[in-house]
Design a protein around this motif. Sequence first.
Motif, PDB file in Angstrom:
ATOM      1  N   UNK A   1       0.851  -1.182   0.000  1.00 43.31           N
ATOM      2  CA  UNK A   1       0.000   0.000   0.000  1.00 43.31           C
ATOM      3  C   UNK A   1       0.890   1.235   0.000  1.00 43.31           C
ATOM      4  N   UNK A   2       0.655   2.142  -0.946  1.00 44.14           N
ATOM      5  CA  UNK A   2       1.434   3.364  -1.015  1.00 44.14           C
ATOM      6  C   UNK A   2       1.117   4.264   0.192  1.00 44.14           C
ATOM      7  N   UNK A   3       2.055   5.122   0.590  1.00 43.60           N
ATOM      8  CA  UNK A   3       1.867   5.940   1.802  1.00 43.60           C
ATOM      9  C   UNK A   3       0.667   6.882   1.708  1.00 43.60           C
ATOM     10  N   UNK A   4       0.198   7.333   2.868  1.00 37.89           N
ATOM     11  CA  UNK A   4      -0.883   8.325   2.911  1.00 37.89           C
ATOM     12  C   UNK A   4      -0.411   9.594   2.206  1.00 37.89           C
ATOM     13  N   UNK A   5      -1.375  10.324   1.643  1.00 36.97           N
ATOM     14  CA  UNK A   5      -0.993  11.451   0.784  1.00 36.97           C
ATOM     15  C   UNK A   5      -1.782  12.721   1.079  1.00 36.97           C
ATOM     16  N   UNK A   6      -2.325  12.846   2.279  1.00 35.59           N
ATOM     17  CA  UNK A   6      -3.177  13.993   2.576  1.00 35.59           C
ATOM     18  C   UNK A   6      -2.449  15.329   2.472  1.00 35.59           C
ATOM     19  N   UNK A   7      -1.136  15.337   2.681  1.00 38.65           N
ATOM     20  CA  UNK A   7      -0.385  16.593   2.631  1.00 38.65           C
ATOM     21  C   UNK A   7       0.134  16.912   1.230  1.00 38.65           C
ATOM     22  N   UNK A   8      -0.017  15.994   0.300  1.00 40.75           N
ATOM     23  CA  UNK A   8       0.583  16.170  -1.022  1.00 40.75           C
ATOM     24  C   UNK A   8      -0.199  17.185  -1.853  1.00 40.75           C
ATOM     25  N   UNK A   9       0.529  17.916  -2.696  1.00 42.07           N
ATOM     26  CA  UNK A   9      -0.090  18.962  -3.506  1.00 42.07           C
ATOM     27  C   UNK A   9      -1.170  18.410  -4.431  1.00 42.07           C
ATOM     28  N   UNK A  10      -0.982  17.195  -4.944  1.00 41.06           N
ATOM     29  CA  UNK A  10      -1.977  16.623  -5.840  1.00 41.06           C
ATOM     30  C   UNK A  10      -3.329  16.425  -5.196  1.00 41.06           C
ATOM     31  N   UNK A  11      -3.356  16.324  -3.872  1.00 37.41           N
ATOM     32  CA  UNK A  11      -4.612  16.211  -3.135  1.00 37.41           C
ATOM     33  C   UNK A  11      -5.077  17.564  -2.625  1.00 37.41           C
ATOM     34  N   UNK A  12      -4.164  18.367  -2.101  1.00 43.07           N
ATOM     35  CA  UNK A  12      -4.522  19.633  -1.462  1.00 43.07           C
ATOM     36  C   UNK A  12      -4.835  20.736  -2.471  1.00 43.07           C
TER      37      UNK A  12
ATOM     38  N   UNK B   1      -5.245  15.021  13.643  1.00 46.96           N
ATOM     39  CA  UNK B   1      -4.128  15.958  13.454  1.00 46.96           C
ATOM     40  C   UNK B   1      -3.895  16.248  11.976  1.00 46.96           C
ATOM     41  N   UNK B   2      -3.977  15.224  11.142  1.00 47.84           N
ATOM     42  CA  UNK B   2      -3.797  15.433   9.701  1.00 47.84           C
ATOM     43  C   UNK B   2      -4.934  16.264   9.122  1.00 47.84           C
ATOM     44  N   UNK B   3      -6.157  15.988   9.536  1.00 49.90           N
ATOM     45  CA  UNK B   3      -7.291  16.771   9.055  1.00 49.90           C
ATOM     46  C   UNK B   3      -7.138  18.240   9.430  1.00 49.90           C
ATOM     47  N   UNK B   4      -6.733  18.498  10.667  1.00 48.84           N
ATOM     48  CA  UNK B   4      -6.554  19.879  11.109  1.00 48.84           C
ATOM     49  C   UNK B   4      -5.468  20.575  10.303  1.00 48.84           C
ATOM     50  N   UNK B   5      -4.405  19.840  10.001  1.00 50.53           N
ATOM     51  CA  UNK B   5      -3.310  20.427   9.221  1.00 50.53           C
ATOM     52  C   UNK B   5      -3.753  20.755   7.800  1.00 50.53           C
ATOM     53  N   UNK B   6      -4.474  19.826   7.173  1.00 51.36           N
ATOM     54  CA  UNK B   6      -4.924  20.058   5.800  1.00 51.36           C
ATOM     55  C   UNK B   6      -5.939  21.202   5.753  1.00 51.36           C
ATOM     56  N   UNK B   7      -6.862  21.230   6.711  1.00 52.92           N
ATOM     57  CA  UNK B   7      -7.840  22.317   6.748  1.00 52.92           C
ATOM     58  C   UNK B   7      -7.142  23.666   6.895  1.00 52.92           C
ATOM     59  N   UNK B   8      -6.161  23.732   7.766  1.00 52.98           N
ATOM     60  CA  UNK B   8      -5.432  24.984   7.969  1.00 52.98           C
ATOM     61  C   UNK B   8      -4.679  25.395   6.709  1.00 52.98           C
ATOM     62  N   UNK B   9      -4.109  24.415   6.023  1.00 54.25           N
ATOM     63  CA  UNK B   9      -3.376  24.714   4.787  1.00 54.25           C
ATOM     64  C   UNK B   9      -4.298  25.271   3.721  1.00 54.25           C
ATOM     65  N   UNK B  10      -5.438  24.608   3.510  1.00 53.77           N
ATOM     66  CA  UNK B  10      -6.386  25.074   2.494  1.00 53.77           C
ATOM     67  C   UNK B  10      -6.907  26.459   2.855  1.00 53.77           C
ATOM     68  N   UNK B  11      -7.250  26.667   4.120  1.00 50.73           N
ATOM     69  CA  UNK B  11      -7.757  27.975   4.548  1.00 50.73           C
ATOM     70  C   UNK B  11      -6.713  29.066   4.347  1.00 50.73           C
ATOM     71  N   UNK B  12      -5.479  28.791   4.730  1.00 46.40           N
ATOM     72  CA  UNK B  12      -4.417  29.792   4.612  1.00 46.40           C
ATOM     73  C   UNK B  12      -4.116  30.140   3.156  1.00 46.40           C
ATOM     74  N   UNK B  13      -4.141  29.128   2.281  1.00 45.95           N
ATOM     75  CA  UNK B  13      -3.792  29.367   0.886  1.00 45.95           C
ATOM     76  C   UNK B  13      -4.950  29.922   0.073  1.00 45.95           C
TER      77      UNK B  13
END
Length: 309
Positions: free
Chosen positions: A142-153, A192-204
């Motif tokens: 199984x390939x690694x989780x990718x929630x932080x990757x640009x292709x998803x965010x 923690x990952x959800x909070x990080x991704x939400x913050x990234x999308x909101x900030x950008x």
Amino acid sequence: MTTQYDALLLLSFGGPEGPDDVLPFLENVTRGRGIPRERLAAVGEHYHLFGGVSPINQQCRDLKAAIEKDLKDHSIDLPVYWGNRNWTPYLADTVREMTQDGVRHAAAFVTSAYSGYSTNDQYVEDIARARAEVPGAPEIDKLPVYCRRAGFVAPFVDATRAALSAAPQDTHLVFTAHSVPLAQPNRELYVAELEEVAATVADEAAPGVPWALVYQSRSGPPSQPWLEPDVCDHLETLHDAGVRSVVTVPIGFVSDHMEVKYDLDHEAAAKADKLGMRFVRVPTPGTDPRFAALARELLTEARTTGGRA
């Protein structure tokens, strides 16, 4: 050490493709959990609103085609297979097909971006279970989780920015993800990952716009504590605070499947309408070329690092 993969497996949740499939599908999903049949029938009505067809299987077909195109465009000659956890094509059947085709070592790209038990670990267990059913099955990483990757965010950032461009100034962002029991393993990492991704999308996408992370699609008994607040409860809280416009961003999901189409587009939208609130839901990555390319990027990295989930 270099890992030589000879196939890519697209692994997803699965969903019914007709009215007769709905109850058997839900029985597969809840097997061993003691869910009463009448509760399954009630949930089944969500699917019957859409003709008994979940969008997820067609979305997987479309994503598979997009991944195949991306691989071809980058001169990577690799077959792409597709298997599901809970409906046809069942994962074990796909592994059997791969075995018959002579596949020896495959990488699995799953339609779930985050860490956690139901979003990551359970997929690893399902791969192991399917391989155990098939003599001579290929090794599958199984390939690694990718929630932080640009292709998803990045697709979320662009869609959120576009939605806010036509929204009133007092609009709030509401990020949603699938709720899980508080007792579920690795729940803290998932949050923690959800909070990080939400913050990234909101900030950008919208620096300065108020936002919150909430949850949806709870399915457990009332006595069992799950992640909260629920999206509909949060809409009521915002309304009571004077907010009249929301943009909802389903960052917990990779495609517009049933839990997006029903729980947000139907249920949450109806709640907002009842409250007199403007409600806009942004699309998920789906078949965005950047998301399709993510499968290739993870595969290429895993070839050189031997990385897996």
